[in-house]
Every structure is written in C-alpha cells, then in structure tokens.
Scaffold this motif. Structure first.
Motif, PDB file in Angstrom:
ATOM      1  N   ALA A 100     -20.147 -27.201  22.737  1.00 41.98           N
ATOM      2  CA  ALA A 100     -19.957 -25.830  22.267  1.00 41.98           C
ATOM      3  C   ALA A 100     -18.855 -25.748  21.215  1.00 41.98           C
ATOM      4  CB  ALA A 100     -19.620 -24.920  23.440  1.00 41.98           C
ATOM      5  N   GLN A 101     -18.979 -24.753  20.350  1.00 46.12           N
ATOM      6  CA  GLN A 101     -17.948 -24.464  19.359  1.00 46.12           C
ATOM      7  C   GLN A 101     -17.052 -23.350  19.893  1.00 46.12           C
ATOM      8  OE1 GLN A 101     -19.570 -23.542  15.517  1.00 46.12           O
ATOM      9  NE2 GLN A 101     -20.444 -25.574  15.207  1.00 46.12           N
ATOM     10  N   THR A 102     -15.760 -23.607  19.960  1.00 50.50           N
ATOM     11  CA  THR A 102     -14.827 -22.609  20.479  1.00 50.50           C
ATOM     12  C   THR A 102     -14.739 -21.389  19.566  1.00 50.50           C
ATOM     13  OG1 THR A 102     -12.995 -23.749  19.386  1.00 50.50           O
ATOM     14  CG2 THR A 102     -13.451 -24.329  21.694  1.00 50.50           C
ATOM     15  N   ALA A 103     -15.112 -21.561  18.295  1.00 48.08           N
ATOM     16  CA  ALA A 103     -15.044 -20.434  17.356  1.00 48.08           C
ATOM     17  C   ALA A 103     -16.090 -19.374  17.662  1.00 48.08           C
ATOM     18  CB  ALA A 103     -15.213 -20.935  15.924  1.00 48.08           C
ATOM     19  N   ILE A 104     -17.129 -19.734  18.413  1.00 50.14           N
ATOM     20  CA  ILE A 104     -18.152 -18.747  18.786  1.00 50.14           C
ATOM     21  C   ILE A 104     -17.651 -18.030  20.032  1.00 50.14           C
ATOM     22  CG2 ILE A 104     -20.542 -18.413  19.507  1.00 50.14           C
ATOM     23  CD1 ILE A 104     -21.264 -20.894  17.872  1.00 50.14           C
ATOM     24  N   ALA A 105     -16.952 -16.938  19.817  1.00 50.59           N
ATOM     25  CA  ALA A 105     -16.294 -16.221  20.908  1.00 50.59           C
ATOM     26  C   ALA A 105     -16.337 -14.728  20.631  1.00 50.59           C
ATOM     27  CB  ALA A 105     -14.847 -16.701  21.049  1.00 50.59           C
ATOM     28  N   GLY A 106     -16.242 -13.950  21.691  1.00 57.18           N
ATOM     29  CA  GLY A 106     -16.289 -12.501  21.562  1.00 57.18           C
ATOM     30  C   GLY A 106     -17.630 -11.959  22.013  1.00 57.18           C
ATOM     31  N   ARG A 107     -17.665 -10.682  22.344  1.00 59.62           N
ATOM     32  CA  ARG A 107     -18.858 -10.040  22.883  1.00 59.62           C
ATOM     33  C   ARG A 107     -20.080 -10.275  21.998  1.00 59.62           C
ATOM     34  NH1 ARG A 107     -17.418  -5.370  21.958  1.00 59.62           N
ATOM     35  NH2 ARG A 107     -18.904  -4.840  20.315  1.00 59.62           N
ATOM     36  N   GLU A 108     -21.100 -10.904  22.576  1.00 57.56           N
ATOM     37  CA  GLU A 108     -22.412 -11.123  21.960  1.00 57.56           C
ATOM     38  C   GLU A 108     -22.378 -12.041  20.739  1.00 57.56           C
ATOM     39  OE1 GLU A 108     -24.460  -6.944  23.471  1.00 57.56           O
ATOM     40  OE2 GLU A 108     -23.971  -7.171  21.354  1.00 57.56           O
ATOM     41  N   ALA A 109     -21.265 -12.722  20.511  1.00 57.03           N
ATOM     42  CA  ALA A 109     -21.205 -13.696  19.414  1.00 57.03           C
ATOM     43  C   ALA A 109     -22.161 -14.847  19.714  1.00 57.03           C
ATOM     44  CB  ALA A 109     -19.784 -14.213  19.248  1.00 57.03           C
ATOM     45  N   HIS A 110     -22.684 -15.467  18.670  1.00 57.47           N
ATOM     46  CA  HIS A 110     -23.642 -16.549  18.867  1.00 57.47           C
ATOM     47  C   HIS A 110     -23.736 -17.402  17.616  1.00 57.47           C
ATOM     48  CE1 HIS A 110     -25.759 -13.017  17.297  1.00 57.47           C
ATOM     49  NE2 HIS A 110     -26.647 -13.831  16.737  1.00 57.47           N
ATOM     50  N   GLY A 111     -24.348 -18.570  17.785  1.00 53.38           N
ATOM     51  CA  GLY A 111     -24.487 -19.467  16.653  1.00 53.38           C
ATOM     52  C   GLY A 111     -25.587 -20.486  16.866  1.00 53.38           C
ATOM     53  N   VAL A 112     -25.990 -21.106  15.762  1.00 58.38           N
ATOM     54  CA  VAL A 112     -26.978 -22.185  15.761  1.00 58.38           C
ATOM     55  C   VAL A 112     -26.407 -23.293  14.896  1.00 58.38           C
ATOM     56  CG1 VAL A 112     -29.315 -22.879  15.120  1.00 58.38           C
ATOM     57  CG2 VAL A 112     -28.907 -20.566  16.010  1.00 58.38           C
ATOM     58  N   PHE A 113     -26.287 -24.500  15.453  1.00 48.94           N
ATOM     59  CA  PHE A 113     -25.717 -25.603  14.692  1.00 48.94           C
ATOM     60  C   PHE A 113     -26.266 -26.924  15.224  1.00 48.94           C
ATOM     61  CE2 PHE A 113     -22.901 -24.420  18.142  1.00 48.94           C
ATOM     62  CZ  PHE A 113     -22.563 -25.621  18.742  1.00 48.94           C
ATOM     63  N   VAL A 114     -25.985 -27.996  14.490  1.00 52.39           N
ATOM     64  CA  VAL A 114     -26.466 -29.325  14.863  1.00 52.39           C
ATOM     65  C   VAL A 114     -25.294 -30.155  15.363  1.00 52.39           C
ATOM     66  CG1 VAL A 114     -27.547 -31.450  14.033  1.00 52.39           C
ATOM     67  CG2 VAL A 114     -28.363 -29.227  13.203  1.00 52.39           C
ATOM     68  N   LYS A 115     -25.498 -30.821  16.488  1.00 52.98           N
ATOM     69  CA  LYS A 115     -24.505 -31.729  17.067  1.00 52.98           C
ATOM     70  C   LYS A 115     -25.133 -33.119  17.128  1.00 52.98           C
ATOM     71  CE  LYS A 115     -20.538 -32.297  19.395  1.00 52.98           C
ATOM     72  NZ  LYS A 115     -19.213 -31.830  18.960  1.00 52.98           N
ATOM     73  N   ARG A 116     -24.450 -34.095  16.534  1.00 51.54           N
ATOM     74  CA  ARG A 116     -25.027 -35.440  16.452  1.00 51.54           C
ATOM     75  C   ARG A 116     -23.986 -36.472  16.851  1.00 51.54           C
ATOM     76  NH1 ARG A 116     -28.245 -37.628  11.050  1.00 51.54           N
ATOM     77  NH2 ARG A 116     -30.048 -38.485  12.168  1.00 51.54           N
ATOM     78  N   ASP A 117     -24.313 -37.335  17.804  1.00 54.79           N
ATOM     79  CA  ASP A 117     -23.418 -38.412  18.211  1.00 54.79           C
ATOM     80  C   ASP A 117     -24.245 -39.528  18.828  1.00 54.79           C
ATOM     81  OD1 ASP A 117     -24.081 -37.551  20.789  1.00 54.79           O
ATOM     82  OD2 ASP A 117     -22.233 -36.400  21.037  1.00 54.79           O
ATOM     83  N   GLN A 118     -23.578 -40.457  19.504  1.00 54.29           N
ATOM     84  CA  GLN A 118     -24.283 -41.610  20.053  1.00 54.29           C
ATOM     85  C   GLN A 118     -25.288 -41.242  21.142  1.00 54.29           C
ATOM     86  OE1 GLN A 118     -21.092 -40.978  20.156  1.00 54.29           O
ATOM     87  NE2 GLN A 118     -20.191 -41.337  22.201  1.00 54.29           N
ATOM     88  N   ASN A 119     -25.188 -40.016  21.679  1.00 57.26           N
ATOM     89  CA  ASN A 119     -26.122 -39.582  22.722  1.00 57.26           C
ATOM     90  C   ASN A 119     -27.382 -38.934  22.161  1.00 57.26           C
ATOM     91  OD1 ASN A 119     -24.427 -40.385  24.887  1.00 57.26           O
ATOM     92  ND2 ASN A 119     -23.163 -38.558  24.530  1.00 57.26           N
ATOM     93  N   GLY A 120     -27.448 -38.802  20.838  1.00 53.84           N
ATOM     94  CA  GLY A 120     -28.626 -38.205  20.235  1.00 53.84           C
ATOM     95  C   GLY A 120     -28.266 -37.040  19.337  1.00 53.84           C
ATOM     96  N   THR A 121     -29.273 -36.277  18.968  1.00 54.95           N
ATOM     97  CA  THR A 121     -29.103 -35.131  18.073  1.00 54.95           C
ATOM     98  C   THR A 121     -29.551 -33.872  18.802  1.00 54.95           C
ATOM     99  OG1 THR A 121     -29.509 -36.514  16.133  1.00 54.95           O
ATOM    100  CG2 THR A 121     -29.737 -34.132  15.851  1.00 54.95           C
ATOM    101  N   ARG A 122     -28.661 -32.888  18.843  1.00 58.07           N
ATOM    102  CA  ARG A 122     -28.977 -31.629  19.503  1.00 58.07           C
ATOM    103  C   ARG A 122     -28.912 -30.490  18.491  1.00 58.07           C
ATOM    104  NH1 ARG A 122     -25.650 -35.385  21.128  1.00 58.07           N
ATOM    105  NH2 ARG A 122     -23.902 -34.068  21.771  1.00 58.07           N
ATOM    106  N   VAL A 123     -29.938 -29.669  18.488  1.00 52.51           N
ATOM    107  CA  VAL A 123     -29.865 -28.397  17.774  1.00 52.51           C
ATOM    108  C   VAL A 123     -29.368 -27.391  18.806  1.00 52.51           C
ATOM    109  CG1 VAL A 123     -31.111 -26.628  16.500  1.00 52.51           C
ATOM    110  CG2 VAL A 123     -31.755 -29.037  16.259  1.00 52.51           C
ATOM    111  N   VAL A 124     -28.122 -26.974  18.654  1.00 53.98           N
ATOM    112  CA  VAL A 124     -27.451 -26.186  19.681  1.00 53.98           C
ATOM    113  C   VAL A 124     -27.632 -24.695  19.408  1.00 53.98           C
ATOM    114  CG1 VAL A 124     -25.267 -25.723  20.850  1.00 53.98           C
ATOM    115  CG2 VAL A 124     -25.754 -28.020  19.970  1.00 53.98           C
TER     116      VAL A 124
END
Length: 704
Positions: A100-124
């Motif tokens: 998770a991104q800590t910057a996504i905070a506050g009532r009803e805040a949300h986001g879509v981003f890509v996380k990539r590391d040795q465990n694979g690629t996640r569209v979060v």
C-alpha cells in the motif's frame, strides 16, 4: 507530472516515476506490462461485503473485455511470480498492505498503481476505506477496461480486447471529495419501479452506476409492509444499497425511517393493539413508532444519516394528517420544533452517541417557516441543515437566500432534476449550468464547505447526464465547470470527433425550453422554465376549458388547491410582451417549437454520422427527448389556439386535429427509446400519462 483525466471527469491523475528495484532490469519510461485473459484478482476474504461484490463486477468486466473469466482468489502463494490484480482495502491483511501507498489516505481516497518486485507484478487497487476501495476498483475498470460509468444506462458495453497494456509507472491517486455526502433520490418512479422488478440486473443497475460515479448515499424509505414481519428486513432497495456499500438517508416524508402509511399495521402487528389516532398530543405513541424504526435500521446494520422532521402523510404538512393540529403558522412551527427535538433525543439514546449524524430537510412549510423567522432546526453539531430548491422552479428559496446559519453548522442542499406534478419527468430540463449555479450559491452561504447534496433523479434514466454532472461537481467542486464537463461527457459517450457537435446540441436542447418569466435572481439564467409535466397539466386545463368555457381564460392558469402566489405555472404575460397568460402560452410554445424543430433536424443529421454503438444513447438521452418535447409543445400550442378560437369555427377544428396528431407523435417518440433491457419502459407511465392525453384530445375532435 500532474494533468487532467478525461474519465473520471475533473479528477486529478498523478503519474509518478517509480524507481526500479535492485533485482529488476532497467526500465524505460514507456515500459509496459500486459494483462492477459484469465488474469487473477487477489482479494482477502476479510474484506467487507460491498468490496467482495465490486470484485465480482470487476471479474465480470474482465470477462466481457477479454472473453475469459478472471478468477478471484485469496491465495497469494499461488500467484507468486505472476502478474495479477491486488485489491487492498481495510481488510486486506498485513502482507498485502505492505504494497500500500501511505499517501493514499483520508475519507474515500483511492488509487491505482503498479507494484513490481521479486514476488511478481501487482496492479494495486487501493482504498483508504471501504468506499475508497470500491472507487479504486471501478476506476480501474473504467480507465483500463473501458467500462463507462453509465455503460448499462447508455447501452454501451465495453469493447472486446485481446489484452490490456499498462505502463509500469501508472500511479493514479484521488484525494478525498469536496462534499462528504453525495446522494441520489429516485422519486415518482412510475417507470423505474416496475422495470427494476423484472430482473436482479435491473435492480442492481442503479447502485452500480452510483458507485461508478463515486456517489455514496441513497435517499428513500427504509421500511415497507415486509419490515413488520419476522425477520423484520429493510425495504429491498435499501438492503441492496447497503450491501453495495451505500449509506442511506430518509426522505423528508419519513422521519427516522418511519412511514405513516404503516401506522395502523404497525400497532396491530408489532404492538398487538388497535392503532391510536394520529395526534400531536400522543407524543408517547409517536415515540414508540419512531423508536421501532430506529431499532429496525440498527438491527439491519444500516449506515444511516438520521432524518429528523415532522410532516404529514403523503408528503404534505403535518396538519393535514393530525386533526388536532393548531391553526396559526407560529403554533405549527412550534410543534415542528418540539417534535424535532424529541427525535434528536431518541437518536442519541438509541445510538449512545452525543452527536449522532443527522439531517433535516427544510422543505415546503418548513422552508416557509424558516424564511418567516418562525423555525430554526436544533443547532446540533452533526445535524445537517438541508435547504431545498424552490418548488416547481428550482433555485435557492428565500430561506436559503437569507439563511444565516450558526457558525460551523453543517449545510446540505436538495435540488430537483425531477419534480412531481409540474416539473421535468420524461425529459431532462434543469440542466448542468443551473445545477452548478444552485450548488455554488448554497456553498457560498454555508459557514463551512457543503456537507451534503441530494438530487431528485426521478426514474433515473431520463436524468443520467445531469446526475453525472452533479456527481462530478460534488467530488471536485473547485475545478468543476459545466461546459468542460459536458464536452468531456460527450467525448466519453460519443467520441472525440463528435463531442463538440453533441455538446452544442445539448446546450441548444436546454435553451429550447420556454422561459415563461424573467429571472428574479441576478445571474441565474433559465431560472423559470416550462417543463414537460407543466405542459401536461396545462394541456388538461385547456381541455377542461374547451369542454366548459369559463368567464375568463385566466382561470386556466390559476393555482387552485395545488399552490399559491401564481407559482403553479409562474407565467408573467408582461415578460413575454403580451397581455394575457393564454397569449403568453401561445407565444412561448411557438418559440419552443421553432427551436426544437432545428434541434431535431440537427439531431437526425448528427445521429447518422455517429458510430453505430453510440447512436442508441444519443437517441435515448437527446434526440428522442427533443422529439418528445417538440410534440408536447405542438400539442399544447394547438390546444391553446383552439381555446382562443371561437367555438364551432373551422380554425378550432383544425387546431384540435393538429393537437391530436402531435399527441400521437409524443407516443411515437417515446417508443423509440424502448429496446433491449428497456423494452416497454414507458408501459407504466401514469404521471404524464400520454395515453390518457391522446384519449382526452380525441374526445374533443369535431367528428366525435
């Protein structure tokens, strides 16, 4: 880099460069990942029911776009090293929340981003809370799968694709909305109610659209006759809204969710006694009734904004239902004041909260009493004072114009896109610009940013453009602009090439309405307009006069028992350059006929140029409504001319025949919007009742 998104409208998209991890090969700014058919969706089983439901919508969307079902799984180990969708809400668990991104905070805040590391690629898809998570899911569906917010209502399913490409630097973030509570109110649903009962998909289409537009609350009635029987459920639509993640607020007819239509059955089935009379002296009986409805909502885990207020049955002042009501305005206002204070104490006791979330609606007599200085709602810190647009012509009423609420009092606003008896019903009328002007006015008089909004959406389908505009404005009030919104809306549903022409046509459609009175508020264009139900009512008055001519045609336009102060039709002859209201009606409808004839001709030509998949919504939401209004104005115009003509003359006969022909065209126009899921949509029409108008006119024809 910060720039503006096309969809969702007027929200900010932040694209952030993500430094590659040490294990990864160097990436270029344009590097992409690809989502292929069958891509998995990871979701922890501990997430709330609404999030589970939205995830199933996402799986359905993938199936529509890629042709293969996307499995939903909670097994992270099976996804190790793979590319998958990861939903992170409050119940995601510690392992997932490391993404998770800590910057996504506050009532009803949300986001879509890509996380990539040795465990694979996640569209979060991450939400700061439950509803933020819902919005993240639907944002991804819209932005990357091409599922439009109104896809069901617009008859525009997403286009098939072989795969879904994403830039690895994708990082969409949405901060908290401008207005806390953003509400739709389905009302006078003579078309919607029978239609939604045909299938679960029809029932569900409203809630999915609301969430895709990032609304969070529905207004209505929480109980029905079924609520009085074990296991004491909520009214079905409220249960479905709850399970979808929407909050609920009662309509001003239903204080604390209580419906006086259930009064007698409540006492017999719940209290096992004969019902007492509705009496302002029977406060203990009223408290019993209200308390049971509070408990009903709490037992069913309903997130409710408690509605306090005191009105009678059938959306009328309380003194029409309570026979021992006082006669003077001052005494009546005092009764309302005491009842509201009683309700506040009931809610505090039931919830155990010192400042529960509540709302009151300053409608009709409460608005008048407020404007006269006879009534002020309790100054509770969490009681939203909701002002209501003026009746019949929808602009800030005198109470709002001179509001002066207490410091830091939360303020709300109720605006009608649809209005019973004389407003818009089968064709949208109020428009985006009038909506924006209303809400900016109210936000300007509020002691703090607007807390609550609700728009009366009628049968939903006719008002999806205006409802979408309101949703966009309530999310981002500072940046919202109606002209820009309309252009972006048209790009979304009709394509970049055709958007300017369609947007211009929408504007001319709205400007075709007869403005029967000049604005009385500075800068408030189209303050007074003649909507379709107004024309319907004046048609009936004209036909009554033709059957039994009166001493003066002015009787046609009297308020009667429906209103006062010329508010029913609000026609000012002098503003139209004529001497009588009948002449004003003839002139005004004649002007609208000329304008609408041009709008219809342009719509016909434009529709032929649109891509096939865009034509249905264009026809349903604009072309058909213009054709219907052209026929409605023509019917009204000819009936008015028939009244002006002498009885028995060839001119009167010709005008009656022309009115009948135009009335048949009203029905023909509506039939064009009955197709697919909306087959026989107008079959239950009884508020306008086109069939009855045709029959009424046919009885006046010379050969009858």
């Amino acid at each position: 880099m910060i720039f503006k998104l096309r969809r969702p409208l007027f929200l900010t998209l932040l694209v952030a460069s993500v430094a590659p991890a040490a294990w990864a090969a160097p990436q270029t700014p344009t590097a992409q990942i690809t989502l292929t058919p069958g891509v998995s969706i990871w979701l922890n089983a501990a997430e709330a029911v609404p999030v589970q439901r939205a995830a199933r919508d996402l799986a359905r969307d993938f199936q529509k776009v890629l042709g293969t079902t996307s499995p939903i799984t909670g097994d992270r180990a099976s996804l190790n090293g793979r590319t998958f969708i990861e939903i992170i809400g409050p119940g995601a668990g510690d392992e997932a929340k490391r993404d998770a991104q800590t910057a996504i905070a506050g009532r009803e805040a949300h986001g879509v981003f890509v996380k990539r590391d040795q465990n694979g690629t996640r569209v979060v898809l991450q939400g700061a809370d439950m509803r933020g998570t819902l919005y993240a899911i639907y944002t991804f569906s819209e932005k990357f799968l091409g599922v439009k917010p109104l896809w069901f209502w617009a008859s525009q399913p997403p286009l098939p694709q072989k795969s879904i490409p994403l830039n690895i630097n994708t990082d969409l973030r949405f901060a908290s909305p401008s207005v806390h509570w953003r509400t739709w109110f389905p009302n006078d649903t003579d078309l919607f109610n029978p239609w939604k009962k045909r299938s679960h998909d029809n029932y569900d289409a409203l809630y999915e659209a609301m969430l895709r537009l990032k609304l969070n609350c529905m207004e209505g009635s929480s109980s029905d006759e079924g609520s009085l029987k074990a296991p004491y459920p909520l009214e079905r639509s409220v249960e479905m809204a709850r399970d979808r993640g929407l909050a609920f607020v009662g309509h001003h007819v239903y204080p604390l969710g209580a419906d006086y239509n259930l009064w007698d059955k409540f006492w017999r089935q719940i209290e096992h006694r004969e019902p007492p009379a509705l009496s302002i002296k029977n406060v203990e009986e009223l408290k019993t009734f209200w308390r049971w409805h509070i408990d009903l909502a709490r037992r069913n885990h309903l997130e409710e904004i408690w509605l306090i207020g005191f009105r009678g049955n059938g959306d009328k002042p309380f003194w029409t239902s309570f026979q021992d009501a006082p006669k003077s305005d001052r005494e009546r206002a005092a009764v309302i004041d005491q009842m509201m204070k009683t309700q506040v104490e009931l809610v505090k006791t039931a919830t155990g909260e010192a400042a529960p979330l509540m709302r009151t609606t300053l409608y009709n007599e409460m608005s008048d009493f407020y404007a006269a200085g006879l009534l002020r709602p309790p100054a509770e810190p969490n009681l939203i004072w909701t002002f209501v647009a003026a009746r019949r012509d929808h602009f800030p009423a005198p109470d709002a114009q001179n509001a002066e609420p207490p410091t830091n009092q939360p303020i709300g606003y109720y605006l009608n896109f649809q209005f019973t008896s004389t407003g818009a019903h089968l064709a949208q009328a109020e428009g985006l610009w009038k909506m924006e002007r209303n809400f900016r006015f109210i936000n300007g008089i509020a002691p703090r940013p607007l807390e609550f909004s609700v728009v009366n959406m009628g049968n939903i389908r006719e008002f999806v453009l205006e409802g979408s505009a309101n949703a966009a404005m309530m999310w981002d009030m500072q940046d919202y602009n109606s002209d820009k919104f309309l252009l972006e809306f048209c790009r979304t549903y009709f394509g970049d090439d055709n958007a300017p022409a369609v947007a211009a046509l929408y504007r001319d459609f709205y400007d075709s309405y007869w403005q029967q009175r000049r604005p009385t508020l500075p800068g408030f264009e189209r303050q007074y307009i003649f909507q379709d139900l107004r024309m319907n009512r004046v048609m009936q008055r004209l036909m009554e006069y033709l059957k039994k001519p009166g001493a003066s045609t002015e009787e046609i336009f009297s308020d009667g028992s429906l209103d006062a102060n010329n508010r029913l039709f609000n026609i000012v002859p002098a503003d139209n350059g004529v001497a009588s209201k009948l002449d004003a009606l003839i002139k005004g409808t004649g002007q609208s006929i000329k304008k609408l004839t041009g709008v219809v001709a342009r719509a016909d030509a434009l529709m032929a140029r649109l891509p096939t998949g865009d034509r249905t919504f264009f026809n349903d939401n604009l072309r058909m409504q213009a054709r219907f209004l052209l026929a409605t104005n023509t019917t009204t115009h000819n009936l008015a001319l028939a009244v002006r003509d002498a009885q028995g003359t060839p001119e009167r006969s010709a005008h009656l025949n022309a009115a009948h022909t135009a009335a048949l065209q009203m029905r023909t126009a509506l039939a064009e919007a009955e197709h697919g899921s909306f087959e026989n949509w107008y079959g239950s029409d009884h508020l306008f009742d086109v069939k009855a108008r045709i029959e009424d006119i046919s009885k006046l024809l010379p050969n009858k």
